[in-house]
Design an enzyme around this catalytic site. Structure first.
Site, PDB file in Angstrom:
ATOM      1  N   GLY A  89      37.010  10.132  36.265  1.00 12.45           N
ATOM      2  CA  GLY A  89      37.532   9.053  35.441  1.00 12.45           C
ATOM      3  C   GLY A  89      37.771   9.428  33.999  1.00 12.45           C
ATOM      4  O   GLY A  89      37.630   8.595  33.096  1.00 12.45           O
TER       5      GLY A  89
ATOM      6  N   ASP B 108      38.457  29.351  40.263  1.00  6.77           N
ATOM      7  CA  ASP B 108      39.667  28.928  39.554  1.00  6.77           C
ATOM      8  C   ASP B 108      40.726  28.313  40.464  1.00  6.77           C
ATOM      9  O   ASP B 108      41.611  27.597  39.984  1.00  6.77           O
ATOM     10  CB  ASP B 108      40.280  30.112  38.804  1.00  6.77           C
ATOM     11  CG  ASP B 108      39.332  30.710  37.792  1.00  6.77           C
ATOM     12  OD1 ASP B 108      38.461  29.976  37.297  1.00  6.77           O
ATOM     13  OD2 ASP B 108      39.444  31.911  37.505  1.00  6.77           O
TER      14      ASP B 108
ATOM     15  N   ARG C 108      40.175  29.834  33.416  1.00 13.63           N
ATOM     16  CA  ARG C 108      41.037  30.841  32.771  1.00 13.63           C
ATOM     17  C   ARG C 108      42.360  30.198  32.350  1.00 13.63           C
ATOM     18  O   ARG C 108      42.363  29.328  31.491  1.00 13.63           O
ATOM     19  CB  ARG C 108      41.262  32.045  33.692  1.00 13.63           C
ATOM     20  CG  ARG C 108      40.010  32.872  33.920  1.00 13.63           C
ATOM     21  CD  ARG C 108      40.317  34.152  34.619  1.00 13.63           C
ATOM     22  NE  ARG C 108      40.970  33.957  35.896  1.00 13.63           N
ATOM     23  CZ  ARG C 108      41.396  34.943  36.671  1.00 13.63           C
ATOM     24  NH1 ARG C 108      41.262  36.200  36.278  1.00 13.63           N
ATOM     25  NH2 ARG C 108      41.960  34.692  37.837  1.00 13.63           N
TER      26      ARG C 108
ATOM     27  N   VAL D  59      30.882  37.233  57.877  1.00 12.82           N
ATOM     28  CA  VAL D  59      31.424  38.562  58.197  1.00 12.82           C
ATOM     29  C   VAL D  59      30.409  39.373  58.998  1.00 12.82           C
ATOM     30  O   VAL D  59      30.740  39.987  60.024  1.00 12.82           O
ATOM     31  CB  VAL D  59      31.820  39.304  56.905  1.00 12.82           C
ATOM     32  CG1 VAL D  59      32.101  40.782  57.190  1.00 12.82           C
ATOM     33  CG2 VAL D  59      33.040  38.654  56.263  1.00 12.82           C
TER      34      VAL D  59
END
Length: 327
Positions: free
Chosen positions: A190, A132, A176, A27
């Site tokens: 695995g 998440d 969450r 940015v």
């Protein structure tokens, strides 16, 4: 006619995620590239209210591409949820001559941005920053790939001791109320099974997977348990397994905030860099009030209202693949 944008602020809010610094860097450097001043807002929305605002340049963001966390710090602001708090934030932006904002965070960050944008007709763009991966409008969020790689590395290490002692390990991962980390890392590491919030996961199904592994002479059994699952806490699950199979020695490992720290992966650095540049270019093109993501390797835009209302859907095909490979 929209006001010309000459100065842009950037903040990180909510939980930190690896790759946020790469987004901040993008940015700042993209803004400077287009001849704009860029201001860093420290401590998220609370810092905006408390006027913790400092101009940044290329030297300010030197050497942060590989760093986890966020140099701008982050916090959750109850005051910003009030009109009075948002008015103080707006006044501080006006005092610094800031014309637009780039927000890096999750659902709560976008919610605050939506209210702020509507109340003050202020240009905002949001970048999805959360491990998440539960935000709509993007295939992956900033930080998700790094978190998955941390889980995989930890499970690989746990497998060494599991095989040495023929132990059952239950490993709790973050997310969450979403199972993205658990399921993706489960396939990659695995795991014999993954317990995640999007399914009911009856205990009998878990027992069936364990017995199938035992019948195939598996010398180690690793189960990933996503926080927020419907079966119960990892301690409750471990107790149920112990009652059913007292002959098996089981151990619990909770990875916790290990998953939020560390140097971001190449995937997260590139994703954050693409989105940071896109945020500046989008604002200068007149876009506002949208979350920017990557879908099928192309930039995608989703209005804040829709991004907040929607939730990314877990790819259940991965669960089918996990079942096949765990047999």
């Amino acid at each position: 006619m929209a006001k010309e944008i000459n100065s842009i602020g950037v903040l990180t809010s909510g939980g930190d995620a690896p790759g946020m610094n790469a987004a901040i860097r993008a940015v700042v450097r993209a803004g400077n590239h287009y001849g704009k001043r860029v201001f860093g807002i420290y401590e998220g929305y609370q810092g905006l209210i408390e006027n913790q605002i400092l101009e940044l340049n290329a030297r300010s963001v030197k050497g942060i591409l590989n760093r986890g966390g966020t140099i701008l710090k982050s916090s959750r602001s109850e005051e910003f949820k009030t009109k009075e708090g948002r008015k103080r934030a707006y006044d501080n932006l006006q005092a610094h001559g800031i014309d637009a904002l780039v927000l890096i965070g999750g659902n709560g960050t976008f919610t605050g941005g939506m209210y702020f944008s509507e109340e003050f007709d202020f240009p905002l763009m949001g970048l999805p920053g959360t491990i998440d991966n539960d935000l709509a409008g993007t295939d992956f969020t900033i930080g998700f790939d790094t978190a998955c790689n941390v889980v995989i590395e930890c499970v690989d290490r746990i497998r060494d001791t599991a095989e040495s002692h023929n132990r059952l390990f239950l490993v709790e991962v973050m997310g969450r109320d979403s199972g993205f980390i658990g399921l993706r890392a489960g396939v990659a590491s695995g795991a014999v099974d993954v317990i995640f919030p999007e399914e009911e996961n009856p205990m009998i199904d878990l027992f069936a997977e364990l017995e199938r592994g035992a019948s195939n002479n598996k010398t180690n059994r690793i189960i990933l348990v996503s926080e927020g699952n419907k079966m119960g806490s990892i301690q409750e699950i471990a107790a149920a397994v112990k009652d059913r199979y007292p002959q098996w020695e089981s151990k619990i490992t909770i990875l916790g905030h290990l998953q939020r720290g560390g140097s971001p992966t190449c995937t997260d650095r590139v994703l954050a860099s693409r989105l940071g540049v896109a945020a500046i270019e989008s604002l200068l093109d007149g876009r506002r009030g949208e979350a920017i993501g990557i879908v099928n390797n192309q930039l995608a835009y989703l209005p804040f209202e829709e991004a907040i209302r929607s939730k990314a859907k877990l790819d259940m095909e991965l669960n089918r693949i996990l079942k096949i490979l765990a047999s």
